[in-house]
Design a protein around this motif. Structure first.
Motif, PDB file in Angstrom:
ATOM      1  N   LEU A  36       0.812  -1.220   0.000  1.00 18.99           N
ATOM      2  CA  LEU A  36       0.000   0.000   0.000  1.00 18.99           C
ATOM      3  C   LEU A  36       0.848   1.273   0.000  1.00 18.99           C
ATOM      4  CD1 LEU A  36      -2.930  -1.008   2.359  1.00 18.99           C
ATOM      5  CD2 LEU A  36      -2.936  -0.776  -0.118  1.00 18.99           C
ATOM      6  N   GLY A  37       2.158   1.133  -0.173  1.00 15.06           N
ATOM      7  CA  GLY A  37       3.005   2.294  -0.400  1.00 15.06           C
ATOM      8  C   GLY A  37       3.492   3.014   0.830  1.00 15.06           C
ATOM      9  N   GLY A  38       3.427   2.383   2.011  1.00 15.62           N
ATOM     10  CA  GLY A  38       3.836   3.056   3.242  1.00 15.62           C
ATOM     11  C   GLY A  38       5.305   3.418   3.274  1.00 15.62           C
ATOM     12  N   HIS A  39       6.183   2.468   2.932  1.00 13.49           N
ATOM     13  CA  HIS A  39       7.613   2.764   2.909  1.00 13.49           C
ATOM     14  C   HIS A  39       7.934   3.775   1.815  1.00 13.49           C
ATOM     15  CE1 HIS A  39       8.082  -1.156   5.165  1.00 13.49           C
ATOM     16  NE2 HIS A  39       8.884  -0.359   5.843  1.00 13.49           N
ATOM     17  N   SER A  40       7.334   3.603   0.632  1.00 14.49           N
ATOM     18  CA  SER A  40       7.599   4.522  -0.478  1.00 14.49           C
ATOM     19  C   SER A  40       7.171   5.946  -0.137  1.00 14.49           C
ATOM     20  CB  SER A  40       6.869   4.051  -1.745  1.00 14.49           C
ATOM     21  OG  SER A  40       7.516   2.938  -2.309  1.00 14.49           O
ATOM     22  N   GLU A  41       6.018   6.079   0.495  1.00 17.26           N
ATOM     23  CA  GLU A  41       5.538   7.404   0.870  1.00 17.26           C
ATOM     24  C   GLU A  41       6.510   8.086   1.831  1.00 17.26           C
ATOM     25  OE1 GLU A  41       1.241   9.148   1.932  1.00 17.26           O
ATOM     26  OE2 GLU A  41       2.024   7.793   3.471  1.00 17.26           O
ATOM     27  N   ALA A  42       7.012   7.344   2.806  1.00 15.12           N
ATOM     28  CA  ALA A  42       7.948   7.915   3.772  1.00 15.12           C
ATOM     29  C   ALA A  42       9.228   8.373   3.081  1.00 15.12           C
ATOM     30  CB  ALA A  42       8.265   6.894   4.861  1.00 15.12           C
ATOM     31  N   VAL A  43       9.726   7.585   2.126  1.00 14.21           N
ATOM     32  CA  VAL A  43      10.930   7.970   1.389  1.00 14.21           C
ATOM     33  C   VAL A  43      10.674   9.231   0.563  1.00 14.21           C
ATOM     34  CG1 VAL A  43      12.459   7.293  -0.518  1.00 14.21           C
ATOM     35  CG2 VAL A  43      11.967   5.674   1.330  1.00 14.21           C
TER      36      VAL A  43
END
Length: 322
Positions: A36-43
């Motif tokens: 769901l993109g949690g790590h990508s969003e944080a980056v």
């Protein structure tokens, strides 16, 4: 349909490990398990120089993550692929290398929280368990077609299930009466076959069997075995590969892959390391890092995480696999 929730595991630590590799303008992270993109969003939020290529085999996850990350515009690109296709993904984006690669292995919130996908044992649902619901055999296909010996292997190797042989025999016997189609019937069988004392320890008695079926359906260990060397080859000097594992077999594969490319081939009794003989990569983490008690309490999925990272310190010598 139930809406999935998403709590990224070790989020701050993962971003901290990736940040040194993503400091230059236009640096590229491949998030091999977008979910769901949690790590990508944080980056994207915390490292303004970075852009992200998000890879997932699940079209539904790509759609939801794409909507979540749309505010970042062309800094995010979603790709429908299995992560052992990493080399093709990188080449398809017109790149000859990337700056970081992230794997958050195992089943994602995307699958666990949507009952219709059949990953969870808490509710009765179709026995599917495919991460890409458009292709391949389902968990029901495995239960209804594998021999007792094959089922025993899957449950023992992937689920570390002590009663694998007993459960497999019961599945083969019961499917002759009626094929398995939903998770509820399988859970009932597991309660019947696992002795009461064993059911009282080690979590839900269905946990190990469901994990094993999921890993078999999605060919997870074979995919990971191919993906690790591909990730190591894909990063340039200063690049990092960061991996979160949740199963001992996954972590063992990651550890072996990282050890192979960070170990010196120079005899230990040599008084110095000749120039050019140093390993091309170095370990960033000492052993496997774990979540602390606070995070585990807040997010039970963090309990089994093992985090490892490597960094490329020089180009590989010609002909080397790293």
């Amino acid at each position: 349909m139930t809406r999935p929730q998403h709590v990224p595991v070790l989020l701050d630590r993962v971003v901290a490990l990736l940040e040194p590799a993503l400091g230059r303008e236009g640096a590229v992270l491949v998030d091999c398990t977008l979910g769901l993109g949690g790590h990508s969003e944080a980056v994207l939020e915390r490292i303004p120089t970075a852009r992200v290529i998000g890879v997932d085999r699940d079209p539904a996850a790509l759609e939801l993550a794409g909507a979540r990350l749309a505010p970042y515009g062309d800094r995010f690109t979603g790709v429908h692929a299995v992560y052992d296709e990493l080399a093709d993904v990188v080449a398809g984006q017109g790149l000859d290398h990337v700056d970081a690669v992230l794997f958050d292995l195992g089943v994602s919130s995307m699958q666990l929280d949507v009952r219709e996908r059949g990953f969870a044992y808490a509710e009765d649902a179709p026995l599917d368990m495919r991460m890409d619901g458009t292709t391949g055999p389902t968990a029901a296909d495995v239960l209804n077609s594998y021999s007792a010996a094959e089922l025993t292997r899957v449950l023992r190797d992937y689920g570390e299930e002590k009663f694998a042989r007993k459960i497999a025999a019961a599945v083969v016997r019961e499917r002759e009466v009626r094929p398995f189609t939903t998770s509820g019937r399988l859970v009932e069988l597991l309660y019947a076959e696992i002795p009461a004392p064993a059911r009282r320890t080690g979590g839900h008695p269905a946990k190990r069997t469901f994990q094993a079926l999921r890993m078999e359906v999605n060919d997870e260990l074979a995919v990971l075995r191919r993906a690790m060397p591909a990730a190591i080859v894909a990063i340039g000097v200063g690049g990092r590969v960061v991996v979160e594992s949740y199963h001992s077999l996954e972590d063992r594969l990651v550890k072996q892959a990282f050890s192979a490319v960070t170990r010196s081939e120079v005899p230990p009794d040599l008084p110095f390391v000749p120039e050019g003989s140093e390993p091309a990569l170095r370990l960033v983490t000492r052993g496997a890092e774990k979540a602390d008690a606070t995070e585990t309490e807040q997010n039970p999925r963090a309990a089994s995480v093992r985090l490892r990272a490597v960094e490329r310190v020089r180009p590989s010598s010609p002909g080397a696999t790293s």
